[in-house]
Write an enzyme that holds these catalytic residues in place. Structure first.
Site, PDB file in Angstrom:
ATOM      1  N   THR A  91       0.828  -1.218  -0.127  1.00 43.00           N
ATOM      2  CA  THR A  91      -0.021   0.148   0.048  1.00 43.00           C
ATOM      3  C   THR A  91       0.981   1.246  -0.058  1.00 43.00           C
ATOM      4  OG1 THR A  91      -0.152  -0.091   2.289  1.00 43.00           O
ATOM      5  CG2 THR A  91      -1.948  -1.013   1.141  1.00 43.00           C
ATOM      6  N   CYS A  92       2.057   1.025   0.471  1.00 44.20           N
ATOM      7  CA  CYS A  92       2.711   2.423   0.551  1.00 44.20           C
ATOM      8  C   CYS A  92       3.291   2.844  -0.950  1.00 44.20           C
ATOM      9  CB  CYS A  92       4.225   2.353   1.499  1.00 44.20           C
ATOM     10  SG  CYS A  92       3.814   1.890   3.180  1.00 44.20           S
ATOM     11  N   GLN A  93       3.138   1.631  -1.669  1.00 42.75           N
ATOM     12  CA  GLN A  93       3.769   2.183  -3.015  1.00 42.75           C
ATOM     13  C   GLN A  93       2.831   2.136  -4.152  1.00 42.75           C
ATOM     14  OE1 GLN A  93       6.954   3.130  -3.727  1.00 42.75           O
ATOM     15  NE2 GLN A  93       7.540   2.771  -1.778  1.00 42.75           N
TER      16      GLN A  93
END
Length: 403
Positions: A369-371
Site C-alpha cells: 500500500t505504501c507504493q
C-alpha cells in the site's frame, strides 16, 4: 489512551528541497478515534511535523497504514453511537450513511446545555481530525452534504439546499413556495399526481420529522395554512440551516482552523472541497486505468493479463472499486483529481510462485500500500483472476503484513 510517538527524517517520497520532518505514531487498530483524540490533545499546534501512522503488532508502516488509519477514523465518526448526524432512511443500525452526505443532528431548545457543549466538543474534534488530515495530504473518508460544505466555506444557504439534506422536506417546501408564488392554493408534491391545499398537508409549525423542535412558541399547536405558509418555510430553513446547527458548524470550523486556515476553502469549489475532505468516489473506466497505471516485472500494459485486469476493475460497481482502492492504497477513495493524482502511480507486477511446490495461479494477489503496488499472479482465465481478486480484497485489507 497509550500511543507511541517518535521523530523521523524527511519522507523518502518528498522532495529533498523541503526536508519535511515526520513523526511516527503507533496506534491500536480497533481504537482509531480514541488514539487520534489522544494525539490531537486540546491545544492549537505549532510547527507540527507530518504524521505517519503504524499499527501495534503489525509490521507495515508509511503511506498505506496512514491512509487506512484516517479512513478508519472517518468510519468511526459515522457511528450511530455518537449520535452526531441527522438520521436518514439510508442509515444502518451501526452507521449514518445518508446518500446526500452527512449533516449535523438538529439540536432543539430543550437540549441540556451540558449535552450541547459535549456535542460541540465532538464536532471540534472532527474539525481537528479533518484539518490534521488535510495538512498532511490525506483524506478522512467523511462524505459531507453539500449544505454542510457550503457552511464550512462560509456561504449562505437557502431553501433550495434543504433537498440536499432531506429530500422529502425540500420537496414540500418547494411545492409550497411555488403555490404561494402563483397565488394558487394548490400544492403538487413530486411523489403525487394530484394537487392538494396547503391545509391538507397536515403540517404544524415544527421542523418536519423533528416534532420536538418548534419553529415558534406553541408551534406544535399551530397549523400551517396558505396565509402563513411562507412564515413556515422561512422557519424551517432558518432552523435547519442555522439555528439548530450553528454551534456544530462553528465547532467544526474552529477545529479545522486549528490546522488549516478556513480562508483557503474559499479557493475551492464545493465539489473540490468534498474531494479534499472525503476523496474522489467516481467510477473508474478502462481509459482511466490504462492511462494511469504502470505494468512491470512480467507484465506489459497490452498483455492479456493486464487487459483482463482492467476489464474486471472497470466492470466493478462503485462499491467494489472502493474496496479495491482500499486494498491497494489503504484508503477507499482517491485524492483530489482522481486516479491521475494518486502518487505513486499504481504499478502492477507479476507475482510468481513463492515456492517450488506452489502453483502461481493458486496464490492470491497482494498489495504494497505504501507504493500502490499490486502483485498479481498470471491466472489461467479472466474468471479465475476476478475470483481471486475479490477474495484478496475482502480478506486482505484488515491488516498490514509483509508480502
Amino acid at each position: 489512551m497509550q500511543v507511541y510517538e517518535s521523530q523521523q527524517k524527511a519522507h523518502p517520497h518528498e522532495s529533498n528541497k523541503f526536508h519535511l520532518p515526520h513523526s511516527k505514531k503507533r496506534v491500536w487498530r480497533d481504537k482509531p478515534l480514541e488514539c487520534l483524540e489522544a494525539l490531537l490533545g486540546g491545544q492549537r499546534p505549532s510547527g507540527t511535523p507530518v504524521w505517519d501512522f503504524e499499527y501495534y503488532n503489525e509490521p507495515g508502516t508509511g503511506l498505506g497504514p496512514t491512509r487506512q488509519f484516517y479512513s478508519s477514523v472517518g468510519e468511526a465518526l459515522r457511528s450511530t453511537k455518537l449520535n452526531l448526524w441527522l438520521k436518514s432512511e439510508d442509515d444502518t443500525a451501526e452507521k449514518f450513511n445518508s446518500r446526500y452526505g452527512l449533516y449535523p443532528k438538529l439540536w432543539d431548545a430543550t437540549t441540556h446545555a451540558t449535552e450541547v457543549a459535549g456535542q460541540a466538543g465532538k464536532f471540534r474534534t472532527i474539525g481537528r481530525v479533518i484539518g490534521r488530515a488535510i495538512l498532511d495530504g490525506h483524506t478522512v473518508s467523511l462524505s459531507f452534504s453539500t449544505p454542510l460544505l457550503k457552511l464550512l466555506r462560509g456561504d449562505v444557504c437557502g431553501v433550495n439546499d434543504i433537498e440536499s439534506i432531506a429530500k422529502e422536506v425540500g420537496d414540500v417546501l418547494s411545492a409550497i413556495s411555488d403555490a404561494k408564488r402563483t397565488n394558487q392554493n394548490e400544492v403538487l408534491l413530486s411523489n403525487s399526481k394530484k394537487a392538494c391545499r396547503v391545509e391538507d398537508l397536515g403540517l404544524t409549525f415544527c421542523v418536519p420529522g423533528e416534532g420536538s423542535i418548534e419553529l415558534t412558541e406553541g408551534g406544535s399547536e399551530k397549523d400551517v395554512t396558505f396565509d402563513n405558509c411562507m412564515e413556515y418555510c422561512d422557519g424551517v430553513v432558518t432552523h435547519m440551516l442555522s439555528t439548530n446547527v450553528d454551534q456544530a458548524v462553528k465547532a467544526l470550523r474552529r477545529g479545522i482552523d486549528d490546522y488549516v486556515p478556513l480562508v483557503s476553502f474559499k479557493m475551492l469549489t464545493v465539489e473540490e472541497l468534498h474531494e479534499v475532505i472525503n476523496g474522489r468516489e467516481t467510477a473508474l473506466t478502462l481509459e482511466d486505468l490504462s492511462a494511469n497505471c504502470n505494468a512491470a516485472h512480467g507484465f506489459t500494459l497490452t498483455c492479456k493479463h493486464m487487459v483482463w485486469f482492467f476489464e474486471i476493475l472497470a466492470s466493478f460497481s462503485l462499491t467494489d472499486q472502493k474496496a479495491f482502492i482500499l486494498f491497494l492504497t489503504g484508503s477507499p477513495t482517491l485524492p483530489l483529481g482522481g486516479l491521475e493524482s494518486l502518487k505513486p502511480k499504481i504499478t502492477i507486477v507479476r507475482k510468481y510462485a513463492s515456492e517450488p511446490n506452489i502453483k502461481e495461479e493458486d496464490q492470491l494477489p497482494s498489495a504494497m500500500t505504501c507504493q500502490n503496488y499490486l502483485k498479481l499472479p498470471a491466472y489461467e482465465s479472466k474468471e479465475q483472476m476476478e475470483q481471486k481478486l475479490r477474495l484478496a480484497m475482502n480478506e486482505g485489507s484488515g491488516a498490514f503484513l509483509l508480502t
